[in-house]
Design a protein around this motif. Structure first.
Motif, PDB file in Angstrom:
ATOM      1  N   ASP A 289      31.103   3.516  99.829  1.00  0.00           N
ATOM      2  CA  ASP A 289      32.238   2.623 100.009  1.00  0.00           C
ATOM      3  C   ASP A 289      33.173   2.642  98.815  1.00  0.00           C
TER       4      ASP A 289
ATOM      5  N   TYR B 257      40.080   2.276 108.515  1.00  0.00           N
ATOM      6  CA  TYR B 257      39.121   1.646 107.625  1.00  0.00           C
ATOM      7  C   TYR B 257      39.811   0.553 106.830  1.00  0.00           C
TER       8      TYR B 257
ATOM      9  N   ARG C 143      39.032  -6.962 100.018  1.00  0.00           N
ATOM     10  CA  ARG C 143      38.320  -8.211  99.757  1.00  0.00           C
ATOM     11  C   ARG C 143      38.771  -8.820  98.431  1.00  0.00           C
TER      12      ARG C 143
ATOM     13  N   GLN D 193      33.011 -10.826 103.383  1.00  0.00           N
ATOM     14  CA  GLN D 193      32.589  -9.485 103.759  1.00  0.00           C
ATOM     15  C   GLN D 193      31.739  -9.507 105.026  1.00  0.00           C
ATOM     16  N   GLU D 194      30.733 -10.364 105.044  1.00  0.00           N
ATOM     17  CA  GLU D 194      29.731 -10.331 106.110  1.00  0.00           C
ATOM     18  C   GLU D 194      30.233 -10.934 107.425  1.00  0.00           C
TER      19      GLU D 194
ATOM     20  N   SER E  16      33.164  -7.242 107.851  1.00  0.00           N
ATOM     21  CA  SER E  16      32.160  -6.377 108.477  1.00  0.00           C
ATOM     22  C   SER E  16      32.063  -6.573 109.978  1.00  0.00           C
ATOM     23  N   GLN E  17      32.442  -7.749 110.462  1.00  0.00           N
ATOM     24  CA  GLN E  17      32.340  -8.036 111.894  1.00  0.00           C
ATOM     25  C   GLN E  17      33.549  -7.533 112.677  1.00  0.00           C
TER      26      GLN E  17
ATOM     27  N   GLU F 206      28.578   5.793 106.377  1.00  0.00           N
ATOM     28  CA  GLU F 206      28.112   4.566 105.730  1.00  0.00           C
ATOM     29  C   GLU F 206      26.848   4.012 106.371  1.00  0.00           C
ATOM     30  N   GLN F 207      26.605   4.364 107.644  1.00  0.00           N
ATOM     31  CA  GLN F 207      25.458   3.807 108.369  1.00  0.00           C
ATOM     32  C   GLN F 207      24.188   4.631 108.191  1.00  0.00           C
TER      33      GLN F 207
END
Length: 962
Positions: free
Chosen positions: A386, A730, A736, A762-763, A767-768, A838-839
């Motif tokens: 990232d 992206y 952030r 972020q979460e 990220s969602q 990234e995954q």
């Protein structure tokens, strides 16, 4: 030992001498044979006389060949009864170091050749049992077997297929063979298509001269084998039937090297150029030869493996050289040693780079001569993907390599091409963003009205005005009865009539003046808006004219008349004349509002309205002064009441009178009934505009899709381990941070606390969000306001809306960044089976990155990789990576530092360089190099590489461990 390892050489594994009964010219000498083979660039050949091994001739030819660098292998050609149309010919080949007397003795006594002596048969009358003889050659005598195959005479194909068990017999026989000797080059196609799938394995295919007269030496096609020109090299090559055998004029890699000599490093040279120190000897005039295909550098920990890759990178101005492991500012350079040694590289073209001290810093402006992937690069990409935007640039460069020249439109880089394609869309985005900036100001203005303090201030002002009105009402003056209403004199009547007439005129003029003031105000608004419209139209007009002018050369080339496609005219005088007219009206009306100098001595009719008002007031004042007694008191009370009423009217005001009671109450009513509706509408309109930007950005992303069409075709054809390249949006890495920079994290709310607030952002929000889906982006834009106005922390009970100005710093900057979607950009995402980089796990990432560079990167400069396996698991190495290393080395030189057996051995490295540092004797750096088939290198691999013994054991036929 300083060999370049396994290299392509010409071989002939079916060659007869004068000892064959059917040789064409018995007068030729052994020297004639060597001379002719040398002239044909043969590096190794096998003597394969019919049913005989002439030991004396073999030794003589070996001695003669040695002086010319030609290896002679002992062998013999057998005839076997095929139970078919004609005998099958097969050949045994043995090591040049073998005990040839013993081998010939065993063959004479354990095969049908014994009948030549025992029964007096001729050599061509003897038929050896195929399977028994092959087992003798391979199991007992250590040789290998070739057999005539394909359309060559006396081939395996002559074995009958008439019975099912015969077909099985044929397959069993084929499984015993090491090499198929074909009759012509095209036979390879059928064997690859039909025979190998049936055998479930590949077997080397060769074409040989089958020469029976050296004076007529010819070959249908050249045979190339990659490896040492020894039996050991030949036996090793059997394990790589496709990679180490080639029938044709020249192996493709050799042609590639000869056509691109500036892209292949011939050697690395390191020497001392500074102070000599017995405690730090290090590099003493080293010349390290390098193979043109896969070179692996091995050694124990701290043995100097990375020194070679770092020095190569330094000499080549390679990228990522600041990440060196050996030539690091805190290691070799810090010790004051690097400036004592210099290095250079020589290419196959003969060109040498300038000699550089090892302290040299890479010049980034220079064209890189190699691509360097040090350990730290893989660690960064694998563990901090990232944060490594540079890798996305690498993907763009590779994608651009696949764009056909005609589609590049003269652009030298991906950035130039994509900039050309997205220019129009970005202009539209800019215009939409400008409208969002205007909306932001309106929204901030509305949000400011949601501030509880704003309402408190409004209520406070209203209370003050109501108190003022209440106090004013309480001070209403008493009205005195007209003392002369029944008995007033004619003079009084006249005065009162004159006064009434003057008051009526005064009130009329005051009304006219108020109308004029409102008209001036309205016209001023119209003037400002008209001037703004004029500027906007002029800017658009000039922009459009510029676009038309810029497009003229293109329209001329394409052959269309641009003037017929668009006609543009703009006459700003139409707006300017109207603005001028409005300004003139204001100027004229403003004169009516001005009080004339010395108005009191001028003619009334010539006065301005404002002066007339003053004149009327003066006359009224004069009449008032003439009243006396009770009548005067009465007139004064009327005047007080009039002034009181005017003051009451001023306090109450109207909707346009700032800070009047009616004005303030209308604002309060708006807060209570309409503000939220208007704010929501403006916010929705802003999101609509943002999605318009998203749509334009999607057009830009479509350009990314268009540009990657060619590389996508390559991936579809290659089916490279599930590898794909997708164009995606992206969220920028600093988004952030840019948001949090304008949020007060010391205020209770969703983002309270720097760490917790950052994690929640972020979460739960970033990220969602699926940044490739407009609905998801829209939901994010809604939620960010929700999370600012409400406390959305886990367990938080607060449902009251927080004034957004209390939890933000610079809303203009915040909103511009968020709703302008400045943080969303298209990019290429490297994926495996649909999973983004990234995954993936670090091991999967490492394998995928290497596959990317090995398979997709069309750069043809050398690829230098330092210990990539540190980020990989063995399964990824063996199953994913190795096949692509073997493919990539056909197209570029690969130099790899490794301690992984699957990379060094299974990838079939052409050259292994084993390095070591003698730390007890001045850190002397030394090396040996050669091919894996070399017994010395074999031993070093086993001794150095972790887990190598199991790897060698699993493939014992491939390696001869001594």
């Amino acid at each position: 030992m300083q060999s370049k390892g396994s290299e392509w050489r010409q071989w002939d594994l079916h060659f007869h001498t004068q000892s064959s009964y059917d040789y064409g010219d018995k007068s030729v000498t052994n020297q004639d044979i060597i001379d002719e083979l040398k002239k044909n660039d043969i590096s190794a050949f096998a003597i394969t006389d019919h049913h005989v091994i002439d030991i004396e001739r073999f030794r003589d030819l070996s001695k003669l060949g040695e002086t010319e660098g030609i290896t002679v292998l002992p062998g013999i050609e057998f005839l076997s009864d095929a139970k078919g149309q004609s005998p099958i010919h097969f050949i045994a080949v043995f090591s040049e170091k073998a005990d040839i007397e013993y081998i010939w003795g065993q063959i004479q006594h354990r095969t049908a050749i014994s009948k030549v002596r025992g029964e007096g048969k001729e050599l061509n009358e003897v038929y050896c049992d195929l399977e028994d003889t092959i087992k003798l050659i391979k199991d007992d005598l250590g040789g290998i077997v070739t057999i005539h195959a394909g359309k060559k005479s006396n081939s395996l194909e002559n074995m009958t297929n008439s019975l099912p068990h015969s077909v099985a017999q044929k397959m069993d026989t084929a499984n015993l063979i090491d090499i198929f000797e074909l009759g012509k080059e095209s036979d390879q196609v059928d064997y690859r298509k039909h025979v190998f799938p049936a055998l479930n394995k590949k077997i080397p295919m060769i074409i040989c001269s089958d020469n029976h007269n050296i004076k007529k030496y010819t070959r249908k096609q050249k045979l190339w084998i990659k490896g040492a020109p020894t039996f050991e090299g030949l036996k090793y090559a059997l394990n790589e039937p496709e990679g180490r055998f080639f029938i044709g004029e020249e192996p493709e890699v050799m042609k590639r090297v000869s056509d691109n000599r500036t892209k292949y490093i011939k050697s690395l040279n390191i020497r001392r150029t500074g102070k000599k120190d017995s405690s730090s000897i290090w590099f003493e005039n080293l010349e390290i030869p390098l193979n043109n295909e896969l070179v692996t550098v091995i050694g124990h920990k701290g043995s100097g493996k990375s020194a070679l890759s770092d020095i190569l990178a330094m000499c080549s101005d390679a990228e990522h050289s600041d990440d060196n492991l050996f030539l690091h500012k805190h290691k070799f350079k810090k010790k004051g040693l690097a400036d004592r040694f210099s290095a250079s590289i020589e290419f196959e073209s003969g060109r040498k780079t300038d000699e550089r001290e090892l302290i040299h810093k890479v010049d980034e402006s220079q064209e890189k001569l190699v691509r360097y992937l040090p350990q730290s690069y893989f660690e960064k990409v694998c563990n901090e993907i990232d944060k490594v935007d540079a890798f996305r640039t690498e993907i763009e460069k590779v994608v651009f390599q696949y764009v056909p020249p005609e589609k590049r439109m003269g652009n030298a880089t991906f950035e130039e091409l994509i900039s050309l394609k997205k220019a129009s869309a970005e202009k539209e985005i800019h215009h939409i963003h400008e409208s969002i900036l205007e909306l932001n100001d309106e929204i901030i203005g509305l949000e400011n009205k949601t501030d509880p303090n704003y309402k408190k201030s409004l209520l406070s002002k209203i209370n003050i005005k109501e108190d003022e009105l209440r106090a004013h009402n309480e001070s209403k003056p008493d009205v005195i009865d007209d003392p002369s209403k029944n008995t007033e004199s004619e003079d009084t009547k006249k005065k009162k009539a004159d006064l009434q007439e003057l008051e009526t005129s005064k009130n009329k003029i005051e009304e006219e003046l108020e109308v004029i003031r409102n008209e001036i105000l309205d016209r001023n608004h119209l003037i400002v808006e008209s001037e703004k419209l004029n500027r906007d139209l002029k800017n658009k007009y000039n922009e459009l004219k510029s676009t038309i002018s810029d497009g003229k050369p293109l329209s001329d080339k394409c052959g269309f008349d641009l003037s017929k496609a668009i006609r543009v005219d703009f006459d700003e005088s139409i707006i300017n004349s109207r603005v001028l007219s409005l300004q003139e009206s204001n100027d004229n009306d403003s004169e009516l509002l001005q009080v004339d100098d010395e108005w009191s001595v001028k003619d009334y009719e010539s006065l301005s309205l404002a002066s007339k008002l003053e004149a009327l007031k003066e006359k009224i004042k004069g009449i008032h002064s003439k009243f006396t007694g009770e009548q005067k008191a009465y007139q004064e009370s009327l005047k007080e009441l009039s002034e009181w009423n005017q003051r009451r009217k001023d306090i109450e005001g109207n909707l346009d009178t700032v800070d009047s009671l009616i004005y303030l109450k209308s604002k309060l009513l708006y807060l209570n009934t309409r503000l939220k509706i208007d704010l929501d509408e403006k916010r929705e309109l802003r999101i609509t505009k943002s999605i318009e930007i998203f749509s334009k950005k999607s057009e830009i992303k479509s350009f990314y899709d268009e540009i990657k069409e060619e590389i996508s075709r390559k991936l579809q054809v290659s089916d490279v381990s599930g590898l794909s390249i997708a164009s995606s949006f992206y969220c920028s890495n600093d988004f952030r941070t840019s948001i949090l920079r304008n949020i007060k994290q010391n205020r209770v709310g969703s983002f309270y606390g720097s760490e917790d607030g950052s994690a929640l952002l972020q979460e739960e929000l970033i990220s969602q969000t699926d940044w490739n889906n407009s609905d998801s982006v829209s939901e994010f834009l809604h939620k960010i306001i929700e999370y600012l106005e409400l406390d959305r922390r886990p367990g938080a009970k607060g449902s009251d809306i927080t004034y957004i100005g209390d939890v933000t710093k610079d809303r203009r900057e915040l909103y511009s960044n968020i709703y302008g979607l400045n943080f969303i950009e298209p990019y290429y995402d490297l994926q495996q089976k649909g999973k983004s980089l990234e995954q993936l796990s670090p091991g999967e990432k490492g394998a995928l990155l290497l596959v990317f560079y090995l398979v997709l990167d069309k750069e043809d400069i050398p690829l230098v990789i330092d210990q990539p396996e540190d980020n990989l698991d063995n399964n990824s190495v063996a199953k994913v990576l190795v096949p692509y290393i073997k493919e990539a080395k056909k197209f570029r030189q690969i130099i790899m530092v490794t301690h992984n057996p699957n990379l060094a051995v299974v990838a079939d490295s052409e050259q292994v360089i084993k390095v070591s540092i003698d730390k007890e004797n001045g850190n002397v750096f030394s090396f040996i190099s050669g091919g894996i088939e070399n017994s010395v290198i074999n031993e070093q691999i086993v001794e150095v590489l972790e887990g190598t013994i199991p790897a060698f054991t699993l493939r014992k036929d491939k390696y001869q461990i001594v």
